[in-house]
Scaffold this active site. Sequence first.
Site, PDB file in Angstrom:
ATOM      1  N   GLU A  39      -4.772   2.154   2.827  1.00 37.47           N
ATOM      2  CA  GLU A  39      -4.889   0.988   3.718  1.00 37.47           C
ATOM      3  C   GLU A  39      -5.044   1.448   5.159  1.00 37.47           C
ATOM      4  O   GLU A  39      -5.847   0.907   5.908  1.00 37.47           O
ATOM      5  CB  GLU A  39      -3.636   0.097   3.598  1.00 37.47           C
ATOM      6  CG  GLU A  39      -3.750  -1.235   4.332  1.00 37.47           C
ATOM      7  CD  GLU A  39      -3.317  -1.195   5.777  1.00 37.47           C
ATOM      8  OE1 GLU A  39      -3.666  -2.113   6.519  1.00 37.47           O
ATOM      9  OE2 GLU A  39      -2.629  -0.239   6.191  1.00 37.47           O
ATOM     10  N   GLU A  40      -4.264   2.463   5.528  1.00 37.99           N
ATOM     11  CA  GLU A  40      -4.152   2.808   6.953  1.00 37.99           C
ATOM     12  C   GLU A  40      -5.445   3.298   7.601  1.00 37.99           C
ATOM     13  O   GLU A  40      -5.793   2.848   8.672  1.00 37.99           O
ATOM     14  CB  GLU A  40      -3.043   3.848   7.165  1.00 37.99           C
ATOM     15  CG  GLU A  40      -1.638   3.348   6.813  1.00 37.99           C
ATOM     16  CD  GLU A  40      -1.140   2.254   7.737  1.00 37.99           C
ATOM     17  OE1 GLU A  40      -1.871   1.849   8.651  1.00 37.99           O
ATOM     18  OE2 GLU A  40      -0.001   1.798   7.520  1.00 37.99           O
ATOM     19  N   ASP A  64       3.168  -6.402   3.524  1.00 44.32           N
ATOM     20  CA  ASP A  64       2.792  -5.288   4.406  1.00 44.32           C
ATOM     21  C   ASP A  64       3.130  -5.633   5.849  1.00 44.32           C
ATOM     22  O   ASP A  64       2.377  -5.349   6.769  1.00 44.32           O
ATOM     23  CB  ASP A  64       1.293  -4.972   4.249  1.00 44.32           C
ATOM     24  CG  ASP A  64       0.885  -3.747   5.054  1.00 44.32           C
ATOM     25  OD1 ASP A  64       1.772  -2.948   5.412  1.00 44.32           O
ATOM     26  OD2 ASP A  64      -0.315  -3.600   5.340  1.00 44.32           O
ATOM     27  N   HIS A  92       0.838  -1.218   0.000  1.00 44.39           N
ATOM     28  CA  HIS A  92       0.000   0.000   0.000  1.00 44.39           C
ATOM     29  C   HIS A  92       0.865   1.257   0.000  1.00 44.39           C
ATOM     30  O   HIS A  92       1.846   1.355   0.714  1.00 44.39           O
ATOM     31  CB  HIS A  92      -1.052   0.004   1.112  1.00 44.39           C
ATOM     32  CG  HIS A  92      -0.518   0.051   2.518  1.00 44.39           C
ATOM     33  ND1 HIS A  92      -0.165   1.219   3.150  1.00 44.39           N
ATOM     34  CD2 HIS A  92      -0.305  -0.935   3.423  1.00 44.39           C
ATOM     35  CE1 HIS A  92       0.234   0.944   4.374  1.00 44.39           C
ATOM     36  NE2 HIS A  92       0.177  -0.347   4.567  1.00 44.39           N
ATOM     37  N   ASP A  94       6.353   0.479   6.591  1.00 46.66           N
ATOM     38  CA  ASP A  94       4.889   0.392   6.431  1.00 46.66           C
ATOM     39  C   ASP A  94       4.398   1.519   5.541  1.00 46.66           C
ATOM     40  O   ASP A  94       4.087   2.597   6.029  1.00 46.66           O
ATOM     41  CB  ASP A  94       4.223   0.438   7.807  1.00 46.66           C
ATOM     42  CG  ASP A  94       2.743   0.144   7.744  1.00 46.66           C
ATOM     43  OD1 ASP A  94       2.255  -0.290   6.689  1.00 46.66           O
ATOM     44  OD2 ASP A  94       2.065   0.364   8.762  1.00 46.66           O
ATOM     45  N   HIS A 145       4.127   2.792  12.704  1.00 45.28           N
ATOM     46  CA  HIS A 145       3.253   3.970  12.912  1.00 45.28           C
ATOM     47  C   HIS A 145       3.863   5.040  13.819  1.00 45.28           C
ATOM     48  O   HIS A 145       3.147   5.722  14.546  1.00 45.28           O
ATOM     49  CB  HIS A 145       1.885   3.550  13.479  1.00 45.28           C
ATOM     50  CG  HIS A 145       1.120   2.631  12.577  1.00 45.28           C
ATOM     51  ND1 HIS A 145      -0.122   2.120  12.910  1.00 45.28           N
ATOM     52  CD2 HIS A 145       1.388   2.136  11.340  1.00 45.28           C
ATOM     53  CE1 HIS A 145      -0.573   1.350  11.927  1.00 45.28           C
ATOM     54  NE2 HIS A 145       0.338   1.344  10.958  1.00 45.28           N
TER      55      HIS A 145
HETATM   56 ZN   LIG Z   1       0.683  -1.271   6.359  1.00 46.73          ZN
END
Ligand SMILES: [Zn+2]
Length: 457
Positions: free
Chosen positions: A326-327, A354, A280, A292, A424
């Site tokens: 996606e997030e 991912d 993504h 990510d 994140h």
């Molecule tokens: Zn991800």
Amino acid sequence: MRKIALSILMISISFIAFAQQEDVKMIKSIFDKELTEGQSYEMLDYLTSKIGARLSGSPQAAAAVEWSKQVMESYGFDRVYLQEVMVPHWVRGEREKARVLNSSKHGTVELNVRALGNSVGTGAIGVMAEVIEVNAISELEKLGKKAIENKIVFFNRPMDQTQITTFSAYGGAVDQRVFGASEAAKYGAKAVVVRSVGTVTDDYPHTGTLIYDENQPKIPAVAISVKDADALTEILADTQPTKLYIETHCEMLPDVLSYNVIGELTGSEKPDEIIVVSGHLDSWDLGTGAHDDGAGCVQAIEGLRIFKELGYKPKRTIRAVMYMNEENGLRGGKKYAEVAKEKGENHIAALESDSGGFSPRGFRMTGDDADLKKVRSWQPLFEPYGIYDFDKPGGGADIGPLEDQGTLLIGLMPDSQRYFAYHHTDNDTFDKVNKRELELGAAGMAALVYMIDKYGL
Ligand SMILES: [Zn+2]
């Protein structure tokens, strides 16, 4: 008669041996090519260092769409195109503030927090209230409205450090981040503070998506760093009541138009059978989305590029797909599956990376037993590269929506020990990615796509 049967057997054994030899050779050339002339690391450097964080709806997300399209065009893929998708546009705004107010023993203590994705903000006025600590959503019901109303709920359940696969530990702790705000709002809470879902005790809050229940008031939600979550617990043990002030300026703006980016090598024999290799393109706004999921995107592109470099012409159609959003919404993955269904496309397999750009250990799968068995039978070909875990279940958030179309879902499973140190946070940056590890993942994915392309499912 027996003689004939024997010679047929001998021929078929030597044919199998020949095919295996050919596969061993091809897989080795994929790895050799990637480890000596790979471009995935360079691509990731550009995507993360030059473009940066790519939150859905941001100018950087738009730049990443344009960049990945141009990169795939420059590699001469047969088709490169964009797929329209409307995405949520959440913005963080000014830096968040959180502090413990005048605790008798600890005084005023500043806390490291970042708003959770999709959260409403407090605005300049902030929220000030007494804090109540819980370890699970289920505790809210036991406490009841009287204990929770007008307070800030502090969800403090840590990740289970005894789990070897950190994704399992993540799964065991993330509910309080995703659903905590609305669950606390049911009992009249004013805001929530959620212990970061991370494996390291440090100062970096881990953001991530929250999902509001439309039937409950939307209350502000922040993630607190693990170190400060521990500090807050200590303060609460010493001082009751403890008051907290939280200020956030995030908000949800109207949806904006964005795109999934798709590059394709068209199949020479069975173009209607599609194999997807994907990641993504969007990321959180903290850090630059290196693990990510910039890693997954460049690994997907790299697979197709290597095939071209090696002069390999796939029998089936191979698509590199970079999903958007996606997030905080999964709109891109949903859209891709929706369009595939409308067009009656036949996706035989979808592979997503991912889980970080770390050393690959395996492929986790969800799908038909016969498909799983077939893919598992190839495991010995991957063992020399440290890829041995061909277990179930698996897949990826973006490819999940393809499941009801009978597609075999496959997730690249890298070593998981470091992922939740960066996930994140401000720390998910290019310097945390090891070139060889990223390349091994890219080559492993390409090798698996080669096998699926050659033998079908
Ligand atoms: Zn991800």
